[in-house]
Each structure stands twice: as structure tokens, then as C-alpha cells.
Design an enzyme around this catalytic site. Sequence first.
Site, PDB file in Angstrom:
ATOM      1  N   LEU A   1      -6.466   5.806   7.495  1.00 46.96           N
ATOM      2  CA  LEU A   1      -5.086   5.564   7.103  1.00 46.96           C
ATOM      3  C   LEU A   1      -5.040   4.132   6.595  1.00 46.96           C
ATOM      4  O   LEU A   1      -5.611   3.238   7.224  1.00 46.96           O
ATOM      5  CB  LEU A   1      -4.135   5.721   8.296  1.00 46.96           C
ATOM      6  CG  LEU A   1      -3.984   7.119   8.893  1.00 46.96           C
ATOM      7  CD1 LEU A   1      -3.091   7.064  10.128  1.00 46.96           C
ATOM      8  CD2 LEU A   1      -3.423   8.091   7.876  1.00 46.96           C
ATOM      9  N   ASP A   2      -4.367   3.907   5.464  1.00 47.92           N
ATOM     10  CA  ASP A   2      -4.352   2.551   4.933  1.00 47.92           C
ATOM     11  C   ASP A   2      -3.479   1.645   5.789  1.00 47.92           C
ATOM     12  O   ASP A   2      -2.747   2.091   6.679  1.00 47.92           O
ATOM     13  CB  ASP A   2      -3.932   2.535   3.462  1.00 47.92           C
ATOM     14  CG  ASP A   2      -2.501   2.999   3.244  1.00 47.92           C
ATOM     15  OD1 ASP A   2      -1.599   2.492   3.924  1.00 47.92           O
ATOM     16  OD2 ASP A   2      -2.279   3.870   2.371  1.00 47.92           O
ATOM     17  N   ARG A   3      -3.559   0.363   5.530  1.00 48.08           N
ATOM     18  CA  ARG A   3      -2.873  -0.644   6.346  1.00 48.08           C
ATOM     19  C   ARG A   3      -1.375  -0.361   6.453  1.00 48.08           C
ATOM     20  O   ARG A   3      -0.752  -0.625   7.488  1.00 48.08           O
ATOM     21  CB  ARG A   3      -3.101  -2.032   5.732  1.00 48.08           C
ATOM     22  CG  ARG A   3      -2.509  -3.176   6.534  1.00 48.08           C
ATOM     23  CD  ARG A   3      -2.597  -4.475   5.742  1.00 48.08           C
ATOM     24  NE  ARG A   3      -3.977  -4.844   5.503  1.00 48.08           N
ATOM     25  CZ  ARG A   3      -4.687  -5.617   6.318  1.00 48.08           C
ATOM     26  NH1 ARG A   3      -4.139  -6.092   7.425  1.00 48.08           N
ATOM     27  NH2 ARG A   3      -5.930  -5.922   6.030  1.00 48.08           N
ATOM     28  N   ASP A   4      -0.775   0.175   5.400  1.00 47.21           N
ATOM     29  CA  ASP A   4       0.671   0.384   5.364  1.00 47.21           C
ATOM     30  C   ASP A   4       1.077   1.791   5.770  1.00 47.21           C
ATOM     31  O   ASP A   4       2.235   2.187   5.550  1.00 47.21           O
ATOM     32  CB  ASP A   4       1.199   0.080   3.959  1.00 47.21           C
ATOM     33  CG  ASP A   4       0.974  -1.377   3.575  1.00 47.21           C
ATOM     34  OD1 ASP A   4       1.146  -2.235   4.455  1.00 47.21           O
ATOM     35  OD2 ASP A   4       0.622  -1.646   2.412  1.00 47.21           O
ATOM     36  N   THR A   5       0.154   2.550   6.342  1.00 47.20           N
ATOM     37  CA  THR A   5       0.461   3.896   6.837  1.00 47.20           C
ATOM     38  C   THR A   5       0.217   3.937   8.333  1.00 47.20           C
ATOM     39  O   THR A   5      -0.834   3.513   8.819  1.00 47.20           O
ATOM     40  CB  THR A   5      -0.404   4.959   6.145  1.00 47.20           C
ATOM     41  OG1 THR A   5      -0.180   4.898   4.728  1.00 47.20           O
ATOM     42  CG2 THR A   5      -0.065   6.354   6.647  1.00 47.20           C
TER      43      THR A   5
END
Length: 239
Positions: A101-105
Site C-alpha cells: 500500500l502506498d504511503r498515502d493509502t
Amino acid sequence: MKLVKLIANLGYGSRKDVAWMFREGRITDVDGEVLYADDKLEHARILVDGEPLDPPPGLVLMMHKPLGVTCSRKDAGRVVYDLLPPRYRVREPALSTVGRLDRDTAGLLLFTDDGALLHRIISPRANVAKVYEATLAEDLRGDEAALFASGTLLLESETTPLAPAALDVLGPRHARLVLHEGRYHQVRRMFAATGNRVETLQRVAIGALTLGELAPGAWRALGTEDVERIFTAMPEALT
């Protein structure tokens, strides 16, 4: 496997470190009896400093990944391994994230040291559903569900259309999306293709395994029944 090697492989220290722990009497059974390096005992009966020994190889964890944390072992900022006991970084076999999951998810993230299980979960053949909830910058147009389900949507710079995905409208700017593949920033790029922008994004389920009451940053080990939920249909409340 000798207890020294078992405990060292779980990340408690080098074999030399663990041998010293035995000499110091820090490794006992559940009845408080001091253990020795060549003893043979069931995993569940071993204590280190009075605490149960970490789970053996075959470990599967779920975490509620918070925002601002990277799915990486090394990064300039915080990484998901910072939320686990330090020894989990050095377990053998290694504990890896199942996808990213990316940093903003935020949301549901799995870890395992079982390579075969990891590949089974991420393999397209398994057709495991990943469920996301998104809030959007603009109101939905109304045709997104049909477009996403068509199997014809082609993302920018790609040559293969996306597999059909299910969209459930939860509000004018709130939607749930069910995917069966995992392309780079897929949910954000899908809504971008409709002229919209994702403001917040959270993965709420993988198969029938849901976040439940797990708080951001918290994690727990999964049992056999939990792991099987990954490969079963989603509960009706999420479809």
C-alpha cells in the site's frame, strides 16, 4: 531444530546471544523451569523472559497500516516494520509484505514468511478480491460503475485493459471498489481516468478478511481460519 537455532531464527539475537540467554536462565518452559540449549519442547511451551515465544515459521500477520508509513524495509521516513517488534525484521525466513500500500493509502496489509502462501495470494489465478473505500474530490458522474465493470478501461501508458471491477456508490463523493488485480496506484488512476481525484483511500478487506476493529498501527497474527477467509467470498456487507 535445536532451541538455540530456533530462537535465533526468530530474531531474538545471534546464536551466541541466544546461548548467553540460556546461560542467564532467561529461557524457560511455561512452568518456570529453566531450559537448556539441547532440550526438546513444544514451541507453545517455551517462554523468553517470561513471555511466549514468537510464532514459528509460517507466520501470517494482518496490520491496519496508517497513513504516512511506507511498505519498505528502508526509507527516509517511517516504514511498516517500525510498527512491529524489532526482531520481526530479522526473522528467518524473512517476514515480507504481501503486496504493498502506498504511503498515502491506509488499511489492511498482510505479512508472511511463507513464500508459497504469498504467491498464492497475489497470483491472478487466485482471483483474490481487494476492497477499497475512497473519498473523491468531485461528485461521481454516474457512469463509473459501468465503465469499471466493462473490462475495457485502459489506463494511461498501459496497453492492456483493466479486468472488470465492481463499484458501489456510498455517497456523492464516496465509493467502494472491488479489484481482482493490483496495478500501480490502480484505484487512483481509475478515478483519474474519469476526471476525478482520490482524496483518501483505504483498503478495508482482502477476500472475506476485514479490518474489523483493528486500530491504525495495530496488528495481529492470523490463525488458519483467518487465512482461509482471504480466499473466500466477501461478506454481503462489503459487496
